[in-house]
Design a protein around this motif. Structure first.
Motif, PDB file in Angstrom:
ATOM      1  N   GLY A 123      43.872 -18.773   6.104  1.00 19.64           N
ATOM      2  CA  GLY A 123      43.129 -19.835   6.778  1.00 19.64           C
ATOM      3  C   GLY A 123      43.650 -21.218   6.452  1.00 19.64           C
ATOM      4  O   GLY A 123      43.781 -22.073   7.331  1.00 19.64           O
ATOM      5  N   VAL A 124      43.966 -21.440   5.191  1.00 21.00           N
ATOM      6  CA  VAL A 124      44.505 -22.746   4.790  1.00 21.00           C
ATOM      7  C   VAL A 124      45.873 -22.972   5.427  1.00 21.00           C
ATOM      8  O   VAL A 124      46.156 -24.056   5.962  1.00 21.00           O
ATOM      9  N   ILE A 125      46.719 -21.963   5.388  1.00 21.95           N
ATOM     10  CA  ILE A 125      48.054 -22.102   5.977  1.00 21.95           C
ATOM     11  C   ILE A 125      47.954 -22.362   7.472  1.00 21.95           C
ATOM     12  O   ILE A 125      48.631 -23.251   8.008  1.00 21.95           O
ATOM     13  N   TYR A 126      47.088 -21.615   8.156  1.00 18.68           N
ATOM     14  CA  TYR A 126      46.931 -21.837   9.595  1.00 18.68           C
ATOM     15  C   TYR A 126      46.257 -23.174   9.904  1.00 18.68           C
ATOM     16  O   TYR A 126      46.446 -23.722  10.990  1.00 18.68           O
ATOM     17  N   SER A 127      45.492 -23.725   8.965  1.00 19.35           N
ATOM     18  CA  SER A 127      44.920 -25.057   9.161  1.00 19.35           C
ATOM     19  C   SER A 127      45.994 -26.133   9.055  1.00 19.35           C
ATOM     20  O   SER A 127      45.984 -27.111   9.800  1.00 19.35           O
ATOM     21  N   VAL A 128      46.909 -25.939   8.119  1.00 19.81           N
ATOM     22  CA  VAL A 128      47.991 -26.906   7.923  1.00 19.81           C
ATOM     23  C   VAL A 128      49.019 -26.805   9.051  1.00 19.81           C
ATOM     24  O   VAL A 128      49.593 -27.809   9.475  1.00 19.81           O
ATOM     25  N   TYR A 129      49.239 -25.585   9.554  1.00 23.40           N
ATOM     26  CA  TYR A 129      50.209 -25.339  10.619  1.00 23.40           C
ATOM     27  C   TYR A 129      49.505 -24.675  11.813  1.00 23.40           C
ATOM     28  O   TYR A 129      49.674 -23.480  12.056  1.00 23.40           O
ATOM     29  N   PRO A 130      48.732 -25.442  12.568  1.00 25.83           N
ATOM     30  CA  PRO A 130      47.911 -24.843  13.631  1.00 25.83           C
ATOM     31  C   PRO A 130      48.715 -24.190  14.758  1.00 25.83           C
ATOM     32  O   PRO A 130      48.213 -23.261  15.396  1.00 25.83           O
ATOM     33  N   LYS A 131      49.939 -24.617  14.987  1.00 22.74           N
ATOM     34  CA  LYS A 131      50.743 -23.973  16.032  1.00 22.74           C
ATOM     35  C   LYS A 131      51.031 -22.513  15.700  1.00 22.74           C
ATOM     36  O   LYS A 131      51.149 -21.679  16.588  1.00 22.74           O
ATOM     37  N   ALA A 132      51.129 -22.204  14.424  1.00 31.06           N
ATOM     38  CA  ALA A 132      51.362 -20.819  14.013  1.00 31.06           C
ATOM     39  C   ALA A 132      50.110 -19.965  14.230  1.00 31.06           C
ATOM     40  O   ALA A 132      50.206 -18.759  14.432  1.00 31.06           O
ATOM     41  N   ALA A 133      48.964 -20.603  14.208  1.00 33.20           N
ATOM     42  CA  ALA A 133      47.708 -19.858  14.339  1.00 33.20           C
ATOM     43  C   ALA A 133      47.400 -19.470  15.781  1.00 33.20           C
ATOM     44  O   ALA A 133      46.810 -18.424  16.027  1.00 33.20           O
ATOM     45  N   VAL A 134      47.787 -20.311  16.725  1.00 33.87           N
ATOM     46  CA  VAL A 134      47.319 -20.113  18.097  1.00 33.87           C
ATOM     47  C   VAL A 134      48.294 -19.350  18.987  1.00 33.87           C
ATOM     48  O   VAL A 134      47.977 -19.063  20.132  1.00 33.87           O
ATOM     49  N   ASN A 135      49.453 -18.996  18.480  1.00 33.19           N
ATOM     50  CA  ASN A 135      50.382 -18.219  19.297  1.00 33.19           C
ATOM     51  C   ASN A 135      49.992 -16.739  19.267  1.00 33.19           C
ATOM     52  O   ASN A 135      49.091 -16.327  18.521  1.00 33.19           O
ATOM     53  N   SER A 136      50.661 -15.943  20.061  1.00 31.23           N
ATOM     54  CA  SER A 136      50.290 -14.519  20.164  1.00 31.23           C
ATOM     55  C   SER A 136      50.484 -13.769  18.850  1.00 31.23           C
ATOM     56  O   SER A 136      49.716 -12.856  18.529  1.00 31.23           O
ATOM     57  N   ILE A 137      51.478 -14.149  18.065  1.00 31.11           N
ATOM     58  CA  ILE A 137      51.698 -13.493  16.773  1.00 31.11           C
ATOM     59  C   ILE A 137      50.549 -13.821  15.820  1.00 31.11           C
ATOM     60  O   ILE A 137      50.039 -12.947  15.125  1.00 31.11           O
ATOM     61  N   GLY A 138      50.137 -15.077  15.793  1.00 26.58           N
ATOM     62  CA  GLY A 138      49.017 -15.485  14.951  1.00 26.58           C
ATOM     63  C   GLY A 138      47.726 -14.775  15.344  1.00 26.58           C
ATOM     64  O   GLY A 138      46.943 -14.368  14.488  1.00 26.58           O
ATOM     65  N   LYS A 139      47.515 -14.620  16.628  1.00 26.95           N
ATOM     66  CA  LYS A 139      46.312 -13.919  17.098  1.00 26.95           C
ATOM     67  C   LYS A 139      46.364 -12.438  16.743  1.00 26.95           C
ATOM     68  O   LYS A 139      45.357 -11.857  16.334  1.00 26.95           O
ATOM     69  N   ALA A 140      47.543 -11.810  16.880  1.00 26.04           N
ATOM     70  CA  ALA A 140      47.687 -10.400  16.497  1.00 26.04           C
ATOM     71  C   ALA A 140      47.447 -10.237  15.001  1.00 26.04           C
ATOM     72  O   ALA A 140      46.791  -9.284  14.565  1.00 26.04           O
ATOM     73  N   HIS A 141      47.965 -11.181  14.203  1.00 23.88           N
ATOM     74  CA  HIS A 141      47.734 -11.152  12.762  1.00 23.88           C
ATOM     75  C   HIS A 141      46.235 -11.217  12.464  1.00 23.88           C
ATOM     76  O   HIS A 141      45.716 -10.458  11.645  1.00 23.88           O
TER      77      HIS A 141
END
Length: 123
Positions: free
Chosen positions: A51-69
């Motif tokens: 959660g912290v990493i995806y907060s700092v790097y939000p583009k990684a969170a919202v792509n299809s790989i981030g969603k699958a993760h």
């Protein structure tokens, strides 16, 4: 999924882990120690870190790989944690191992996707 969602889910794992620890302390039923540790480490700590990493790097969170993760992690972890409790119940060791392989496999696959996503989108 946004980092805030990960962190909110992590807080639920923290509360559950603390409840298990308090139950063990009150009842002196300490065989659940391994499950308690897994809830706190796998449930709370890893979910918080993602959660912290995806907060700092939000583009990684919202792509299809981030969603699958997100989905692999949040479907796999409860199944994996269930196995950590079932392994202590007499006669359920084989069932516990099935849950370990399913839940742990989803957790591992999600983490591999996270690693790929991090190397690709975190610069």
């Amino acid at each position: 999924m946004r980092g805030a969602i990960w962190i909110r889910l992590a807080i639920l794992y923290l509360i559950f882990g603390l409840c298990v620890g308090l139950f063990m302390s009150i009842t002196l039923n300490l065989q659940w120690g391994s499950a308690h540790a897994h809830v706190n480490l796998v449930g709370f700590v890893t979910t918080t870190l993602f959660g912290v990493i995806y907060s700092v790097y939000p583009k990684a969170a919202v792509n299809s790989i981030g969603k699958a993760h997100f989905w692999l992690h949040n479907l796999g972890i409860p199944i994996f944690l269930l196995s950590a409790f079932l392994v202590q119940v007499p006669g359920l060791l084989d069932t516990a191992h099935i849950f370990t392989y399913i839940g742990g496999g989803a957790f591992l696959l999600g983490t591999i996707l996270f690693a790929y996503n991090a190397f690709k989108h975190i610069k």
